[in-house]
Design a protein around this motif. Structure first.
Motif, PDB file in Angstrom:
ATOM      1  N   TRP A  22      -7.480   4.439   6.160  1.00  0.00           N
ATOM      2  CA  TRP A  22      -7.787   3.814   7.456  1.00  0.00           C
ATOM      3  C   TRP A  22      -6.617   2.936   7.904  1.00  0.00           C
ATOM      4  O   TRP A  22      -6.254   2.920   9.076  1.00  0.00           O
ATOM      5  CB  TRP A  22      -9.062   2.977   7.339  1.00  0.00           C
ATOM      6  N   THR A  23      -6.026   2.212   6.968  1.00  0.00           N
ATOM      7  CA  THR A  23      -4.901   1.338   7.298  1.00  0.00           C
ATOM      8  C   THR A  23      -3.709   2.129   7.807  1.00  0.00           C
ATOM      9  O   THR A  23      -3.081   1.745   8.803  1.00  0.00           O
ATOM     10  CB  THR A  23      -4.499   0.521   6.060  1.00  0.00           C
ATOM     11  N   ILE A  24      -3.389   3.222   7.137  1.00  0.00           N
ATOM     12  CA  ILE A  24      -2.257   4.038   7.575  1.00  0.00           C
ATOM     13  C   ILE A  24      -2.497   4.590   8.975  1.00  0.00           C
ATOM     14  O   ILE A  24      -1.603   4.570   9.831  1.00  0.00           O
ATOM     15  CB  ILE A  24      -1.995   5.170   6.555  1.00  0.00           C
ATOM     16  N   TRP A  65      -2.353  -8.669   7.173  1.00  0.00           N
ATOM     17  CA  TRP A  65      -3.780  -8.870   6.906  1.00  0.00           C
ATOM     18  C   TRP A  65      -4.308  -7.833   5.915  1.00  0.00           C
ATOM     19  O   TRP A  65      -5.126  -8.157   5.046  1.00  0.00           O
ATOM     20  CB  TRP A  65      -4.582  -8.816   8.204  1.00  0.00           C
ATOM     21  N   VAL A  66      -3.811  -6.615   6.013  1.00  0.00           N
ATOM     22  CA  VAL A  66      -4.246  -5.572   5.086  1.00  0.00           C
ATOM     23  C   VAL A  66      -3.766  -5.892   3.668  1.00  0.00           C
ATOM     24  O   VAL A  66      -4.513  -5.705   2.696  1.00  0.00           O
ATOM     25  CB  VAL A  66      -3.741  -4.188   5.559  1.00  0.00           C
ATOM     26  N   ALA A  67      -2.544  -6.364   3.519  1.00  0.00           N
ATOM     27  CA  ALA A  67      -2.036  -6.729   2.191  1.00  0.00           C
ATOM     28  C   ALA A  67      -2.862  -7.860   1.583  1.00  0.00           C
ATOM     29  O   ALA A  67      -3.195  -7.832   0.383  1.00  0.00           O
ATOM     30  CB  ALA A  67      -0.570  -7.137   2.294  1.00  0.00           C
ATOM     31  N   GLY A  69      -6.021  -8.546   2.313  1.00  0.00           N
ATOM     32  CA  GLY A  69      -7.319  -7.962   1.969  1.00  0.00           C
ATOM     33  C   GLY A  69      -7.244  -7.107   0.717  1.00  0.00           C
ATOM     34  O   GLY A  69      -8.168  -7.110  -0.110  1.00  0.00           O
ATOM     35  N   ALA A  70      -6.139  -6.358   0.552  1.00  0.00           N
ATOM     36  CA  ALA A  70      -5.988  -5.515  -0.642  1.00  0.00           C
ATOM     37  C   ALA A  70      -5.883  -6.370  -1.901  1.00  0.00           C
ATOM     38  O   ALA A  70      -6.466  -6.026  -2.941  1.00  0.00           O
ATOM     39  CB  ALA A  70      -4.756  -4.629  -0.501  1.00  0.00           C
ATOM     40  N   LEU A  71      -5.144  -7.466  -1.830  1.00  0.00           N
ATOM     41  CA  LEU A  71      -5.052  -8.356  -2.993  1.00  0.00           C
ATOM     42  C   LEU A  71      -6.417  -8.943  -3.352  1.00  0.00           C
ATOM     43  O   LEU A  71      -6.767  -9.042  -4.536  1.00  0.00           O
ATOM     44  CB  LEU A  71      -4.045  -9.465  -2.733  1.00  0.00           C
ATOM     45  N   LEU A  72      -7.180  -9.327  -2.336  1.00  0.00           N
ATOM     46  CA  LEU A  72      -8.527  -9.846  -2.599  1.00  0.00           C
ATOM     47  C   LEU A  72      -9.423  -8.757  -3.187  1.00  0.00           C
ATOM     48  O   LEU A  72     -10.216  -9.019  -4.095  1.00  0.00           O
ATOM     49  CB  LEU A  72      -9.141 -10.403  -1.319  1.00  0.00           C
ATOM     50  N   ALA A  73      -9.308  -7.520  -2.663  1.00  0.00           N
ATOM     51  CA  ALA A  73     -10.125  -6.415  -3.184  1.00  0.00           C
ATOM     52  C   ALA A  73      -9.770  -6.105  -4.632  1.00  0.00           C
ATOM     53  O   ALA A  73     -10.665  -5.903  -5.467  1.00  0.00           O
ATOM     54  CB  ALA A  73      -9.937  -5.177  -2.309  1.00  0.00           C
ATOM     55  N   ILE A  74      -8.497  -6.088  -4.944  1.00  0.00           N
ATOM     56  CA  ILE A  74      -8.079  -5.821  -6.331  1.00  0.00           C
ATOM     57  C   ILE A  74      -8.564  -6.933  -7.259  1.00  0.00           C
ATOM     58  O   ILE A  74      -9.031  -6.673  -8.373  1.00  0.00           O
ATOM     59  CB  ILE A  74      -6.555  -5.635  -6.402  1.00  0.00           C
ATOM     60  N   SER A  75      -8.495  -8.172  -6.791  1.00  0.00           N
ATOM     61  CA  SER A  75      -9.014  -9.290  -7.597  1.00  0.00           C
ATOM     62  C   SER A  75     -10.516  -9.153  -7.823  1.00  0.00           C
ATOM     63  O   SER A  75     -11.012  -9.420  -8.927  1.00  0.00           O
ATOM     64  CB  SER A  75      -8.713 -10.622  -6.920  1.00  0.00           C
ATOM     65  N   ALA A  76     -11.237  -8.736  -6.781  1.00  0.00           N
ATOM     66  CA  ALA A  76     -12.685  -8.559  -6.915  1.00  0.00           C
ATOM     67  C   ALA A  76     -13.019  -7.400  -7.845  1.00  0.00           C
ATOM     68  O   ALA A  76     -14.006  -7.450  -8.588  1.00  0.00           O
ATOM     69  CB  ALA A  76     -13.303  -8.326  -5.542  1.00  0.00           C
TER      70      ALA A  76
END
Length: 157
Positions: A22-24, A65-67, A69-76
């Protein structure tokens, strides 16, 4: 890893991959520039704030913003596995502490166990004959060497 952990990891990675697709697609569609307005402190160190305008490419803004969000998702995604690993490490530490405590008190317990075994086996009386037909004198515990022993009747040599 448990089945629940595998399912959780699989679902999380699928969602992360769909988010990447979706990001791409979104970054490719947003090619314009946007104006960002920020209130920043004045350059002369006065207590007032100055309104500053910046022109930023919308894809770059969205990529930031995507980066995040991705860091937060990987942490979760990693959080449950790290919590489980910490719990296993704490459990292992407690087991090792119990083992060290047990080994630390071993000499005290060993002495008590030796006394109990000696009482059960009646080993406190060392002059008690073990075999029938032998004298108690010949079965007595050997004495420490203190010089020549007096000769007894029946000794050869």
């Amino acid at each position: 890893m448990s089945l629940l952990g595998k399912v959780y990891l699989l679902v999380s990675l699928i969602l992360l991959a769909l988010g990447l697709v979706w990001t791409i697609a979104t970054l490719g569609a947003n090619t314009g520039w946007v104006e960002v307005v920020l209130w920043l402190p004045a350059g002369d160190l006065s207590p007032s704030l100055v309104r500053r305008r910046f022109e930023i490419h919308s894809a770059a803004l969205l990529a930031g913003w995507v980066a995040t969000g991705a860091l937060l998702a990987i942490s979760a995604i990693r959080a449950p596995f790290r919590i489980r690993a910490a719990a296993i490490a704490q459990r292992r530490t407690r087991e090792l502490e119990r083992e060290v405590l047990e080994l630390r008190t071993l000499p005290l317990r060993q002495e008590d166990e030796d006394e109990l075994l000696a009482r059960e086996a009646h080993l406190s009386d060392t002059r008690r004959p073990v075999m029938l037909g032998t004298s108690a004198q010949s079965m007595a515990a050997p004495r420490a060497w203190s010089g020549p022993q007096p000769r007894r009747e029946g000794d050869v040599g």
